[in-house]
Design a protein around this motif. Sequence first.
Motif, mmCIF file in Angstrom:
data_model
loop_
_atom_site.group_PDB
_atom_site.id
_atom_site.type_symbol
_atom_site.label_atom_id
_atom_site.label_comp_id
_atom_site.label_asym_id
_atom_site.label_seq_id
_atom_site.Cartn_x
_atom_site.Cartn_y
_atom_site.Cartn_z
ATOM 1 N N ALA A 1 40.092 -31.718 19.972
ATOM 2 C CA ALA A 1 39.970 -31.769 18.521
ATOM 3 C C ALA A 1 41.325 -32.126 17.921
ATOM 4 O O ALA A 1 42.375 -31.714 18.425
ATOM 5 C CB ALA A 1 39.495 -30.425 17.989
ATOM 6 N N ASP B 1 40.591 -29.312 24.580
ATOM 7 C CA ASP B 1 40.077 -28.099 23.933
ATOM 8 C C ASP B 1 39.916 -26.951 24.922
ATOM 9 O O ASP B 1 39.651 -25.814 24.506
ATOM 10 C CB ASP B 1 38.717 -28.365 23.293
ATOM 11 C CG ASP B 1 38.800 -29.303 22.099
ATOM 12 O OD1 ASP B 1 39.852 -29.324 21.430
ATOM 13 O OD2 ASP B 1 37.808 -30.005 21.826
ATOM 14 N N GLY C 1 37.452 -35.352 15.341
ATOM 15 C CA GLY C 1 37.723 -34.492 14.204
ATOM 16 C C GLY C 1 37.304 -35.184 12.919
ATOM 17 O O GLY C 1 36.755 -36.299 12.948
ATOM 18 N N ALA D 1 35.489 -26.907 15.567
ATOM 19 C CA ALA D 1 35.931 -28.297 15.434
ATOM 20 C C ALA D 1 34.758 -29.229 15.158
ATOM 21 O O ALA D 1 34.867 -30.164 14.351
ATOM 22 C CB ALA D 1 36.662 -28.723 16.707
#
Length: 319
Positions: free
Chosen positions: A206, A232, A173, A305
């Motif tokens: 993320a 995710d 991230g 993301a």
Amino acid sequence: MTAPKVWVTGASGFVGEALVLRLLLGRKYAPVAAVRGASRLLGLCPVARFEMGASSAGQLAGVQIVVHAAARVHVMRETADDALAEFRRVNVDGTLQLARSAAQVGVKRFVFISSIKVNGESTPVGHPFTAHDVPAPQDPYGISKHEAEQALHLLGSETGMEIVIIRPPLVYGPGVKANFLSLLKWLDKGLVLPLGAIGNQRSMVAIGNLVDFIETCLEHPAAAGQTFLVSDGDDLSTPRLLRRLASALGKKARLLPVPSKLLLICAAAAGKRAVAQRVCESLQVDISKNREMLGWVPPIDVDTAMRRTAGHFLDTQKS
């Protein structure tokens, strides 16, 4: 009604800081940032001095939930003479000391940020790790996290404090560092990477999805006493990851189709076999338990993301 007080250790780190900011924005909880030194959160919320291994009972008065994200993390270049002993000192003994202090003052729930390394290092494609698998940690970091989990469950059974274990895989991230940051730099420079023929599948999470899941686990009744894997929900091969990340950077990934076996041989000769294994091998996790037990699905898709991660990287490069 007073917002539940949540004590977050490791709040100057990637996950801990993101969680505190998330809780501040949501205003449902009153986070306290527990850090070893300086913190960018100073002035935004209460900040407490926290040292692993020291008694924290006096600081935890009035706290309902502890999220323990501080740890001695996996390191690529280990310098300790006895790595396992050092990991145990921080990740097992330090965690248990904090948990005992929490139980002593009546903390209701202790959320432990563990690691997918407790499950193992890799999976066959299409056969993901599950939260019910027998743990098989292979390195000192994974072993220490597994031992901490076991100690926490025992303490929970003795004291009644609710224990929740979360094992994330690679977290990425805005502001990500280490190997993922290296990938961003290589793609941004347009370097040719010999990774076009890798047919693996990797689960990642993320940071936005991870902190959303942690928040779900803060008070959900069904989370008590449980272990969860989180991702995710969209596994990627290394070439697919690189192409999507390059697209987020506004670039095109330049990939050569070098066989994985040859990559591993060359990496071993250069002393980088562990890095090559992470790039070439699969590691998938099954998050169906999260959906079925907690009703949780990842709120952020992978492309969004990646765009956020790439955008932060580009902004940082310009500044």
